[in-house]
Motif scaffolding. Sequence first.
Motif, PDB file in Angstrom:
ATOM      1  N   TYR A 192      -6.468   1.861   2.147  1.00  0.00           N
ATOM      2  CA  TYR A 192      -6.696   3.285   2.376  1.00  0.00           C
ATOM      3  C   TYR A 192      -6.945   4.047   1.068  1.00  0.00           C
ATOM      4  CZ  TYR A 192      -4.925   2.019   6.912  1.00  0.00           C
ATOM      5  OH  TYR A 192      -4.747   1.421   8.132  1.00  0.00           O
ATOM      6  N   ILE A 193      -7.003   3.347  -0.043  1.00  0.00           N
ATOM      7  CA  ILE A 193      -7.192   3.982  -1.351  1.00  0.00           C
ATOM      8  C   ILE A 193      -8.649   3.806  -1.786  1.00  0.00           C
ATOM      9  CG2 ILE A 193      -6.433   4.050  -3.754  1.00  0.00           C
ATOM     10  CD1 ILE A 193      -4.185   4.685  -1.760  1.00  0.00           C
ATOM     11  N   PRO A 194      -9.400   4.906  -1.886  1.00  0.00           N
ATOM     12  CA  PRO A 194     -10.801   4.788  -2.324  1.00  0.00           C
ATOM     13  C   PRO A 194     -10.875   4.571  -3.843  1.00  0.00           C
ATOM     14  CG  PRO A 194     -10.249   7.072  -1.823  1.00  0.00           C
ATOM     15  CD  PRO A 194      -9.041   6.260  -1.501  1.00  0.00           C
ATOM     16  N   PHE A 195     -11.614   3.560  -4.262  1.00  0.00           N
ATOM     17  CA  PHE A 195     -11.742   3.278  -5.689  1.00  0.00           C
ATOM     18  C   PHE A 195     -13.086   2.614  -5.970  1.00  0.00           C
ATOM     19  CE2 PHE A 195      -9.842  -0.483  -3.818  1.00  0.00           C
ATOM     20  CZ  PHE A 195     -10.544  -1.527  -4.406  1.00  0.00           C
ATOM     21  N   SER A 217       4.459   2.997 -12.248  1.00  0.00           N
ATOM     22  CA  SER A 217       4.781   1.789 -11.478  1.00  0.00           C
ATOM     23  C   SER A 217       4.910   2.114  -9.988  1.00  0.00           C
ATOM     24  CB  SER A 217       6.070   1.155 -11.986  1.00  0.00           C
ATOM     25  OG  SER A 217       7.146   2.082 -11.878  1.00  0.00           O
ATOM     26  N   THR A 218       5.463   3.282  -9.669  1.00  0.00           N
ATOM     27  CA  THR A 218       5.600   3.691  -8.268  1.00  0.00           C
ATOM     28  C   THR A 218       4.234   3.936  -7.651  1.00  0.00           C
ATOM     29  OG1 THR A 218       7.722   4.730  -8.770  1.00  0.00           O
ATOM     30  CG2 THR A 218       6.643   5.396  -6.727  1.00  0.00           C
ATOM     31  N   VAL A 219       3.370   4.597  -8.398  1.00  0.00           N
ATOM     32  CA  VAL A 219       2.016   4.869  -7.910  1.00  0.00           C
ATOM     33  C   VAL A 219       1.266   3.556  -7.698  1.00  0.00           C
ATOM     34  CG1 VAL A 219      -0.188   5.967  -8.469  1.00  0.00           C
ATOM     35  CG2 VAL A 219       1.951   7.158  -8.964  1.00  0.00           C
ATOM     36  N   ARG A 220       1.448   2.614  -8.622  1.00  0.00           N
ATOM     37  CA  ARG A 220       0.795   1.307  -8.454  1.00  0.00           C
ATOM     38  C   ARG A 220       1.325   0.589  -7.211  1.00  0.00           C
ATOM     39  NH1 ARG A 220      -2.296  -0.092 -12.700  1.00  0.00           N
ATOM     40  NH2 ARG A 220      -1.903   0.968 -14.666  1.00  0.00           N
ATOM     41  N   TYR A 221       2.634   0.680  -6.986  1.00  0.00           N
ATOM     42  CA  TYR A 221       3.220   0.039  -5.807  1.00  0.00           C
ATOM     43  C   TYR A 221       2.604   0.631  -4.534  1.00  0.00           C
ATOM     44  CZ  TYR A 221       6.400  -1.009  -2.020  1.00  0.00           C
ATOM     45  OH  TYR A 221       6.912  -1.404  -0.811  1.00  0.00           O
ATOM     46  N   TYR A 222       2.538   1.975  -4.467  1.00  0.00           N
ATOM     47  CA  TYR A 222       1.954   2.617  -3.289  1.00  0.00           C
ATOM     48  C   TYR A 222       0.493   2.205  -3.124  1.00  0.00           C
ATOM     49  CZ  TYR A 222       6.014   5.798  -3.205  1.00  0.00           C
ATOM     50  OH  TYR A 222       7.265   6.334  -3.142  1.00  0.00           O
ATOM     51  N   ARG A 223      -0.237   2.173  -4.244  1.00  0.00           N
ATOM     52  CA  ARG A 223      -1.649   1.789  -4.195  1.00  0.00           C
ATOM     53  C   ARG A 223      -1.796   0.368  -3.665  1.00  0.00           C
ATOM     54  NH1 ARG A 223      -4.101   0.030  -9.615  1.00  0.00           N
ATOM     55  NH2 ARG A 223      -2.675  -1.651  -9.068  1.00  0.00           N
ATOM     56  N   ASP A 224      -0.995  -0.557  -4.213  1.00  0.00           N
ATOM     57  CA  ASP A 224      -1.114  -1.959  -3.810  1.00  0.00           C
ATOM     58  C   ASP A 224      -0.670  -2.165  -2.359  1.00  0.00           C
ATOM     59  OD1 ASP A 224      -2.021  -2.463  -6.341  1.00  0.00           O
ATOM     60  OD2 ASP A 224      -0.109  -3.255  -7.080  1.00  0.00           O
ATOM     61  N   ARG A 225       0.356  -1.431  -1.941  1.00  0.00           N
ATOM     62  CA  ARG A 225       0.895  -1.587  -0.582  1.00  0.00           C
ATOM     63  C   ARG A 225      -0.102  -1.078   0.463  1.00  0.00           C
ATOM     64  NH1 ARG A 225       1.794  -2.428   3.759  1.00  0.00           N
ATOM     65  NH2 ARG A 225       3.734  -2.492   4.937  1.00  0.00           N
TER      66      ARG A 225
END
Length: 193
Positions: free
Chosen positions: A32-35, A20-28
């Motif tokens: 800047y997140i390559p996907f 959940s923390t990783v998802r929060y960082y990703r969404d925030r």
Amino acid sequence: MEKSLLTIAEIAKELDMPESTVRYYRDRFINYIPFTGKGRGRRYRRETIDILRFIAEGFNRSLNAAEIEEGLSLMVARNMEVENETAATTAAAQQQPNLNEISVQINMDKQFHELMNQVTVTMQLMAHQKEEINELRNQQEEQKKYIDELLDKQSKKRDIQVMDVMKEVLEVRKQITMLENQRNEKKWWMFWK
């Protein structure tokens, strides 16, 4: 040379963080997140781990989101949305791999990893310097307490010495008064004789 893509769960496991923390960082910080892919089919390149680690370290060091985003903007290219391509252009592009793009991507990956290593080293250095500053502050506080104690002891010692001197002065006065009284007494008796 195709790199394996990761799921968000795999990234969370590698970072040893709750998903959940990783998802929060990703969404925030999604820009800047390559996907690749959409929804549950999203997959992430390996450098995403370094980006999310940088974000987590920033929050751990009490940086706000704007400061973290500023750091990311210096290190990582922003994701940009592109127009939908037609199936024909996509198929044509897939059939003809561009070797220049692959070599540029490999160089960019190397540079990104070097940059992330430099950022990590810099953040560790900053944390070490903060620890040293705190240690110096603690030493300064201890020295201040020690000096205050010394001054307090000296003040008490001086007060005791002053009191002793005053007692001696009072004792000497008492003796002088007694001697004067004795002398005066003798004088009074002398007149009666």
